[in-house]
Every structure is written in structure tokens, then in C-alpha cells.
Design a protein around this motif. Sequence first.
Motif, PDB file in Angstrom:
ATOM      1  N   SER A 312       0.855  -1.184   0.000  1.00  0.00           N
ATOM      2  CA  SER A 312       0.000   0.000   0.000  1.00  0.00           C
ATOM      3  C   SER A 312       0.892   1.234   0.000  1.00  0.00           C
ATOM      4  CB  SER A 312      -0.925   0.012   1.219  1.00  0.00           C
ATOM      5  OG  SER A 312      -1.585   1.273   1.306  1.00  0.00           O
ATOM      6  N   VAL A 313       1.066   1.812  -1.178  1.00  0.00           N
ATOM      7  CA  VAL A 313       1.884   3.024  -1.302  1.00  0.00           C
ATOM      8  C   VAL A 313       1.234   4.159  -0.508  1.00  0.00           C
ATOM      9  CG1 VAL A 313       2.837   4.706  -2.930  1.00  0.00           C
ATOM     10  CG2 VAL A 313       2.746   2.276  -3.547  1.00  0.00           C
ATOM     11  N   ALA A 314      -0.092   4.215  -0.544  1.00  0.00           N
ATOM     12  CA  ALA A 314      -0.811   5.268   0.179  1.00  0.00           C
ATOM     13  C   ALA A 314      -0.522   5.222   1.672  1.00  0.00           C
ATOM     14  CB  ALA A 314      -2.313   5.137  -0.066  1.00  0.00           C
ATOM     15  N   ALA A 315      -0.433   4.023   2.236  1.00  0.00           N
ATOM     16  CA  ALA A 315      -0.151   3.884   3.670  1.00  0.00           C
ATOM     17  C   ALA A 315       1.328   4.088   3.967  1.00  0.00           C
ATOM     18  CB  ALA A 315      -0.599   2.506   4.149  1.00  0.00           C
ATOM     19  N   ALA A 316       2.187   3.462   3.168  1.00  0.00           N
ATOM     20  CA  ALA A 316       3.635   3.540   3.422  1.00  0.00           C
ATOM     21  C   ALA A 316       4.151   4.966   3.313  1.00  0.00           C
ATOM     22  CB  ALA A 316       4.378   2.632   2.449  1.00  0.00           C
ATOM     23  N   ASN A 317       3.598   5.727   2.382  1.00  0.00           N
ATOM     24  CA  ASN A 317       4.078   7.097   2.163  1.00  0.00           C
ATOM     25  C   ASN A 317       3.634   8.074   3.251  1.00  0.00           C
ATOM     26  OD1 ASN A 317       5.569   6.518  -0.069  1.00  0.00           O
ATOM     27  ND2 ASN A 317       4.130   7.386  -1.554  1.00  0.00           N
ATOM     28  N   ARG A 318       2.791   7.610   4.152  1.00  0.00           N
ATOM     29  CA  ARG A 318       2.415   8.449   5.301  1.00  0.00           C
ATOM     30  C   ARG A 318       2.686   7.727   6.628  1.00  0.00           C
ATOM     31  NH1 ARG A 318      -2.837  12.195   3.886  1.00  0.00           N
ATOM     32  NH2 ARG A 318      -2.350  12.623   1.689  1.00  0.00           N
ATOM     33  N   ASP A 319       3.690   6.887   6.597  1.00  0.00           N
ATOM     34  CA  ASP A 319       4.042   6.117   7.787  1.00  0.00           C
ATOM     35  C   ASP A 319       4.793   7.019   8.768  1.00  0.00           C
ATOM     36  OD1 ASP A 319       4.951   4.325   9.683  1.00  0.00           O
ATOM     37  OD2 ASP A 319       5.537   2.800   8.226  1.00  0.00           O
ATOM     38  N   PRO A 320       4.247   7.259   9.959  1.00  0.00           N
ATOM     39  CA  PRO A 320       4.914   8.150  10.910  1.00  0.00           C
ATOM     40  C   PRO A 320       6.231   7.595  11.438  1.00  0.00           C
ATOM     41  CG  PRO A 320       3.033   7.069  11.956  1.00  0.00           C
ATOM     42  CD  PRO A 320       2.967   6.731  10.493  1.00  0.00           C
ATOM     43  N   ARG A 321       6.509   6.321  11.203  1.00  0.00           N
ATOM     44  CA  ARG A 321       7.788   5.740  11.605  1.00  0.00           C
ATOM     45  C   ARG A 321       8.926   6.234  10.717  1.00  0.00           C
ATOM     46  NH1 ARG A 321       3.561   2.989  11.549  1.00  0.00           N
ATOM     47  NH2 ARG A 321       2.805   1.741  13.316  1.00  0.00           N
ATOM     48  N   VAL A 322       8.571   6.811   9.566  1.00  0.00           N
ATOM     49  CA  VAL A 322       9.569   7.234   8.579  1.00  0.00           C
ATOM     50  C   VAL A 322       9.505   8.732   8.307  1.00  0.00           C
ATOM     51  CG1 VAL A 322      10.341   6.930   6.172  1.00  0.00           C
ATOM     52  CG2 VAL A 322       9.549   4.954   7.500  1.00  0.00           C
ATOM     53  N   PHE A 323       8.291   9.291   8.278  1.00  0.00           N
ATOM     54  CA  PHE A 323       8.096  10.688   7.887  1.00  0.00           C
ATOM     55  C   PHE A 323       7.629  11.528   9.076  1.00  0.00           C
ATOM     56  CE2 PHE A 323       7.179   7.970   4.223  1.00  0.00           C
ATOM     57  CZ  PHE A 323       8.058   8.478   3.282  1.00  0.00           C
ATOM     58  N   ASN A 324       8.260  12.663   9.285  1.00  0.00           N
ATOM     59  CA  ASN A 324       7.786  13.623  10.276  1.00  0.00           C
ATOM     60  C   ASN A 324       6.507  14.278   9.770  1.00  0.00           C
ATOM     61  OD1 ASN A 324       9.996  13.244  12.043  1.00  0.00           O
ATOM     62  ND2 ASN A 324      11.247  14.639  10.802  1.00  0.00           N
ATOM     63  N   ASP A 325       5.533  14.430  10.649  1.00  0.00           N
ATOM     64  CA  ASP A 325       4.248  15.041  10.272  1.00  0.00           C
ATOM     65  C   ASP A 325       3.765  14.475   8.936  1.00  0.00           C
ATOM     66  OD1 ASP A 325       4.265  16.788  12.526  1.00  0.00           O
ATOM     67  OD2 ASP A 325       5.684  18.077  11.475  1.00  0.00           O
ATOM     68  N   PRO A 326       3.548  13.182   8.832  1.00  0.00           N
ATOM     69  CA  PRO A 326       3.296  12.536   7.537  1.00  0.00           C
ATOM     70  C   PRO A 326       2.025  12.985   6.838  1.00  0.00           C
ATOM     71  CG  PRO A 326       2.829  11.029   9.342  1.00  0.00           C
ATOM     72  CD  PRO A 326       3.497  12.216   9.943  1.00  0.00           C
ATOM     73  N   ASP A 327       1.035  13.463   7.602  1.00  0.00           N
ATOM     74  CA  ASP A 327      -0.218  13.873   6.964  1.00  0.00           C
ATOM     75  C   ASP A 327      -0.202  15.334   6.534  1.00  0.00           C
ATOM     76  OD1 ASP A 327      -1.558  11.393   7.123  1.00  0.00           O
ATOM     77  OD2 ASP A 327      -1.942  11.737   9.258  1.00  0.00           O
ATOM     78  N   GLU A 328       0.929  16.008   6.769  1.00  0.00           N
ATOM     79  CA  GLU A 328       1.063  17.407   6.352  1.00  0.00           C
ATOM     80  C   GLU A 328       1.768  17.488   5.004  1.00  0.00           C
ATOM     81  OE1 GLU A 328      -0.203  20.039   8.004  1.00  0.00           O
ATOM     82  OE2 GLU A 328      -1.065  18.540   9.369  1.00  0.00           O
TER      83      GLU A 328
END
Length: 389
Positions: A312-328
Motif C-alpha cells: 500500500s503506497v498510500a499507507a507507506a508514504n504516510r508512515d509516521p515511523r519514517v516521515f515527520n508530520d506525515p499527513d502534512e
Amino acid sequence: MIGASEMHEIDLTDAEVIRNPFAAYGRVREESPLARLQAIPGIDPWWVVTRHEQARAMLSDPRFEIRSDSFMRPDVPDDCLPYMRTMSEMNGQEHARMRKLVAPAFTPRRATDFRQRIESIVEGLLDATEAQASDGTVDLLPHFTRPLPMDVICEWVGIPESDRMRWRTYGATVAGGAGPDFAMAIPGIMDGAKAAIAHRRDDPGDDLLTDLITAQADDGDRLTDTEMVTLVWHLVMAGQTPTNLIANAVLALLAHPRQRELLRDDPDLMPGAVEELMRWCGPTLLTIPRYTREDTELCGTRVSEGQSVVASVAAANRDPRVFNDPDELDVTRPKGENPHLGFAHGPHFCLGASMARVQTQVALNALLRRYPDLTLASTPDELRAPCLL
């Protein structure tokens, strides 16, 4: 070890998944790195990897392979069949050979060298788009974002000007997915590719086919004409990514005025912004299905040989374990902090990623420069498909 019966299940027909897939996949990601995905009614559910680390690992793991069953192949005339098996269906040494031969024509530098020609195409399309406006309103999707990738492919491959309107139709048909029109477009694409290859053998130019015709490995290996026709088909099929990426990006920037202002005031931010937009609203929600080559363990769960697995690219690309503030959405996010999977990962990383990036950069820069006061002519809820501005 967790059993399939204990897995979260995602139904692609669920209204909430359709309305906001990033949120729907994200909720499952926070519960588990692996879930079941009901993709096609009547077909066994797929496994879906939801977290970035595990998705990235799966996409690089040779135990999970893309094959012909990963694609819904249309019925085509027999003479088209030799050209239908693209590099995407190859694995191991066969895939490595093809990738080695064609990679020099798809480098970031080659895409940058092509930038001026893309700029000319973009300006011409925007001029034509303006002519379609009614009371200052126009639909960008049919007039700009949909024809752009195919116009670029035609210029890149060396399709004669007289044939390019027909190839635009092919591109729109392929972007639309399956159906009788899709199958009917394929013979024309194959015939056009053959003609373009023959022309470039007699009259070399500054384009992809000339690069491929002259390409030769250290051991003397070269692409056959069949392989070159197949590659053109692959480009047409896979090269439509900028259509929806640009449309999604425009909508995102209009919904985030501060981010749009930053880009409008500092175009040098655009390369990083395209990476961020690909992460935040890229058009790829799921990767192409892989099939397990053997019984294996994935995220602590037994997966049997022959079962389908996607990331799931949509989920992985907003994974908070990797990205700071992933939904921003943050167009200033440093590139080193944005290892998104929008172009996949591993051996099947998108071959045309550099060209897609440059196309999107040029298109967004031109839109922001020419139309600094661009606004939506409709509500966001009405814009699931077309981008009306």
C-alpha cells in the motif's frame, strides 16, 4: 505467527476507502503491517503490506515476483502478442539484461537534457487550453494533463508530427484502463512503433529510439527490434503517471495556499515539491501485485506459494515511523527525509521516473507562473476524476 483469519481486511468497494484511501489504509497501517485486501469480487483476497519498512523490503525481495498474472492483458491480434510481454513481467537475469541496455536512455541527466522540449510542449498545450476556456473556466484534465504525457512520449520516441493526434487518442485510451477501446488501440501503437524504429534506423535523431538503436553492452548485446517495439508499448502503458499526478498536485496546492505561494515565489523548490506531492497525493495507491515463489513468512505471517502480495503506497508514504508530520503537505521537506515509494522500489523501480519528475516540475511551474490567481471552479468533493479550474 498470525493467521489470515485474524487479519484486518480492506474492501476496495467500501465507500470510505474510495472517498479517502489515505485515511482508510492509514488506520489499518497503525493496527498491523500486514492486512488482507479484497480487490476483485470472487477472487481470493491479496495480502497488502502497509508499513514503509516492510513494503520497501518486500519490493526488493526476489521471493516476490511480478509475472504475467500481475496484469489484466486485453485480447489482441496474434501479430501483437510478441510485443505484449514488457520488462515489468521479467525477473532475475532476464530483467537485469533489459534494464542494463535501456538504463542509459532514462537517466536524470537525459531527462534534464530533454527539459527544454518539454517546456515547449507544455506552453503549447496551455495556449490551447486557454482557447477552450468558457467564462474563465476550463477542465485541465482533458485539455492539459491527459495529453501531456503522450505528447512528451511522441517527442521523445520520435513519432512524426502528422501522427501525434492519433497517439494522443491512444494515450487517453490507455490511461482509461481496460475495455474494447484499449484493445483496439494496441495494434496502432505497435505499427507506429515499428514505423518509427525503421525511420530512425535510416535517419537518426536526438531521441529515445536513436539512443536505443545505438546502445550496446560491453559484450556486444543489443536490443532487438521486437524488444524496442515492446519498450515503446511499455512507455505508452506506464508513462501516463503525470496525468493524474499533475491533476492531484494542482488540487493539493489550491487546497494549501501557503504551499502554493512558496512554490510560486521560489521555483527552485519545485524538484523537492514534486517528490513531496508524489508522497502526499501520488496517483499510485497500490503496487503491481507480486506472487510468492515459495512458502514464506511476511510480517510474521505465513504466506503460501503463489499468493498475491501488494504494498500500500498510500499507507507507506504516510508512515509516521519514517516521515515527520506525515499527513502534512510540506513542499520544503528535505529530499533526504522523503524516501517515498511513489515510483516503487527495488529492481522494478519506475524506469521513467526521471522523465515523469521533469514533466511534473515543468507543468506545475508553468501553471503557477501563467496563472498566479488560479482557483477551483468547483468543490473538491466534485473533483474525484477531473480537475476543473
